[in-house]
Design a protein around this motif. Sequence first.
Motif: not given
Length: 279
Positions: A107-108, A233, A236-237
Amino acid sequence: MIVVTGATGNVGRPLTRALAERGQQVTAVSRHAAVVPEGVRHVVADLAEPAGLESALAGAKALFLLLSGDLHAAGASPADVIGQAAAAGVRRIVLLSSLGVATRPFGTTRIALRALEDVLRESGVDWVVLRPGGFASNALWWAESVRSQRIVAAPFGDTGVPIIDPADIAEVAAACLLDDQHTGGVYELTGPAVITPREQAEAISVALGSPVRFHELTREEAKAGMIQRMPAELADDTLDILSSPSPAELRVSPDVQRVLGRAPRPFAEWATRNVAAFR
Ligand SMILES: NC(=O)c1ccc[n+]([C@@H]2O[C@H](COP(=O)([O-])OP(=O)(O)OC[C@H]3O[C@@H](n4cnc5c(N)ncnc54)[C@H](OP(=O)(O)O)[C@@H]3O)[C@@H](O)[C@H]2O)c1
């Protein structure tokens, strides 16, 4: 002199106070003007533009570095802050990272945080990395609905993680800034026990002395609210962790006890200290 970034937030505010109370010279950094403890210097600067940190870093011996999630997602270059601090003569940096760097290294945001940890290790300054799990202060997301309707609305009501009081992170950070025995430490910071959202609602109810109802949101409903506050994102994580924490995310870490010589504070204590936000 010690520079504290994120100085007006959940961690930075008690950290600034703790250092000032110990007689340290402190420079507090944030983007907006702020009231800081007496004797503390406040500098307005944006970490997305490290050049603006020059006056804050002048004469500093140590730096507490906290980067908000959007700085990673926006593609800014937070590693520049580390280089700039080292060039300015800072000898010790304590970085607020995240437990997710170890437990969900994808993940970013987490890839960017891991890269930042690596830059710090290679920077030539003394370093400490703090990897906290979820913060007790995330419960402030519920403050408005508790105030107006006495409702906590959250997903996965009976699945918990050992959330940490940001004041404990601040005390660990203060110890790491002041004592070189922590150099090279990577500390995982959690609270004293797994606590579910339903149990958090109960603790807020006890602190208020008034009933608080728990309403379970679907994952989709929860995400719709979270993306107002964080990149999709990261939402979501976070929901992945909240729905099915891994054994590493459920583990109660001994590191707060190791550094502070006392157990981490329970959520109920955070709720009592912050009850005004829910009244
Ligand atoms: N919440 C969690 O469960 C959790 C878990 C693990 C790790 N973390 C990490 O904890 C950190 C958040 O800590 P927190 O809750 O103490 O933060 P917070 O309460 O949201 O406060 C953020 C602080 O940073 C300042 N700030 C934000 N953007 C800035 C920028 N671009 N330049 C300069 N200052 C800036 C804010 O002041 P201004 O707005 O005035 O600039 C404020 O002082 C993040 O790095 C996050 O990744 C959080």
